[in-house]
Enzyme design. Structure first.
Site, PDB file in Angstrom:
ATOM      1  N   CYS A   1       0.768  -1.102  -0.202  1.00 39.42           N
ATOM      2  CA  CYS A   1      -0.044   0.067  -0.214  1.00 39.42           C
ATOM      3  C   CYS A   1       0.702   1.232   0.182  1.00 39.42           C
ATOM      4  O   CYS A   1       2.024   1.619   0.906  1.00 39.42           O
ATOM      5  CB  CYS A   1      -1.170   0.130   0.835  1.00 39.42           C
ATOM      6  N   CYS A   2       0.718   2.245  -0.942  1.00 38.73           N
ATOM      7  CA  CYS A   2       0.804   3.269  -0.439  1.00 38.73           C
ATOM      8  C   CYS A   2       2.027   3.683  -1.286  1.00 38.73           C
ATOM      9  O   CYS A   2       2.229   3.183  -2.606  1.00 38.73           O
ATOM     10  CB  CYS A   2       1.081   3.883   0.967  1.00 38.73           C
ATOM     11  N   ILE A   3       3.370   3.697  -0.546  1.00 34.94           N
ATOM     12  CA  ILE A   3       4.586   3.918  -0.553  1.00 34.94           C
ATOM     13  C   ILE A   3       5.259   2.788  -0.619  1.00 34.94           C
ATOM     14  O   ILE A   3       6.762   2.770  -1.064  1.00 34.94           O
ATOM     15  CB  ILE A   3       5.454   4.965   0.361  1.00 34.94           C
TER      16      ILE A   3
END
Length: 217
Positions: free
Chosen positions: A133-135
């Site tokens: 998820c995300c970075i």
């Protein structure tokens, strides 16, 4: 029951795992019927003041900080064995780019924590799915870039350009959706890479990722 290993990078979006993303991932995996275990590297990390957004002088143990999210039920990452699990997942938060790697400093040329690199390679070699998820998808890009895996971090052109330098492919994606690389068995979602994202939007994307991950597992 599918067994999923979740790797945390601390506690707090500026210096560890993003809490909303981590909790959303844990809830969604359990909703999908998985048995979830948490892991984190047992290393020392610098601490950020989350009100001022500034670094503090103290340092803490990453494993101890991550235990806050896992309610104390967590193991050192060096204990994670691929044979014991069906899939691997990473919530986001800046800890993925600062603690699990030094992507924040070196981008596509970053070094990845040895145990993080090990588990990514082992799960991928065993054809077991990996979610991020995300970075956190940058970890997969750096470690598996030579496999031409496809990931997303949303629509940030600078980060997407760095991802492409690793050899990995990037695909734009809205906050409440996710991207699947069926050949590589990789599933990723942008989450709080969108600064203006609402918690329900973040959860929707992570919910989809979690259910896809468990289905593949």
């Amino acid at each position: 029951m599918k067994k999923i290993a979740v790797v945390l990078s601390g506690c707090g979006h500026l210096d560890g795992s993003e809490i909303t993303e981590s909790v959303s991932l844990l809830i969604a995996l359990h909703q999908a019927g998985a048995d979830v275990s948490c892991f984190a590297p047992d290393i020392e990390i610098p601490v950020m003041n989350h009100i001022e957004g500034k670094p503090q002088t103290e340092k803490r143990r990453l494993l101890v900080e991550a235990a806050r999210i896992a309610r104390g039920n967590i193991q050192s990452l060096d204990q994670l064995q691929v044979k014991d699990f069906d899939a691997l997942a990473f919530p986001g938060g800046y800890g993925a780019a600062k603690n699990l790697s030094n992507w924040a400093e070196k981008g596509a040329k970053c070094d990845v924590n040895p145990d993080v690199k090990r588990v990514i390679l082992e799960f991928h070699s065993a054809s077991k799915p990996i979610g991020a998820c995300c970075i956190a998808p940058v970890l997969l890009a750096r470690v598996l870039g030579d496999k031409k895996v496809t990931v997303t971090i949303g629509e940030d052109p600078e980060t997407a350009a760095e991802i492409k330098k690793t050899g990995a492919q990037h695909e734009d994606c809205p906050v409440d959706d996710y991207i699947t690389d069926r050949e590589g068995k990789i599933v990723t979602t942008p989450a709080y890479m969108y600064d203006d994202a609402k918690p329900n939007e973040v959860f929707k994307g992570i919910f989809g990722l979690a259910h896809e991950l468990v289905e593949w597992a």
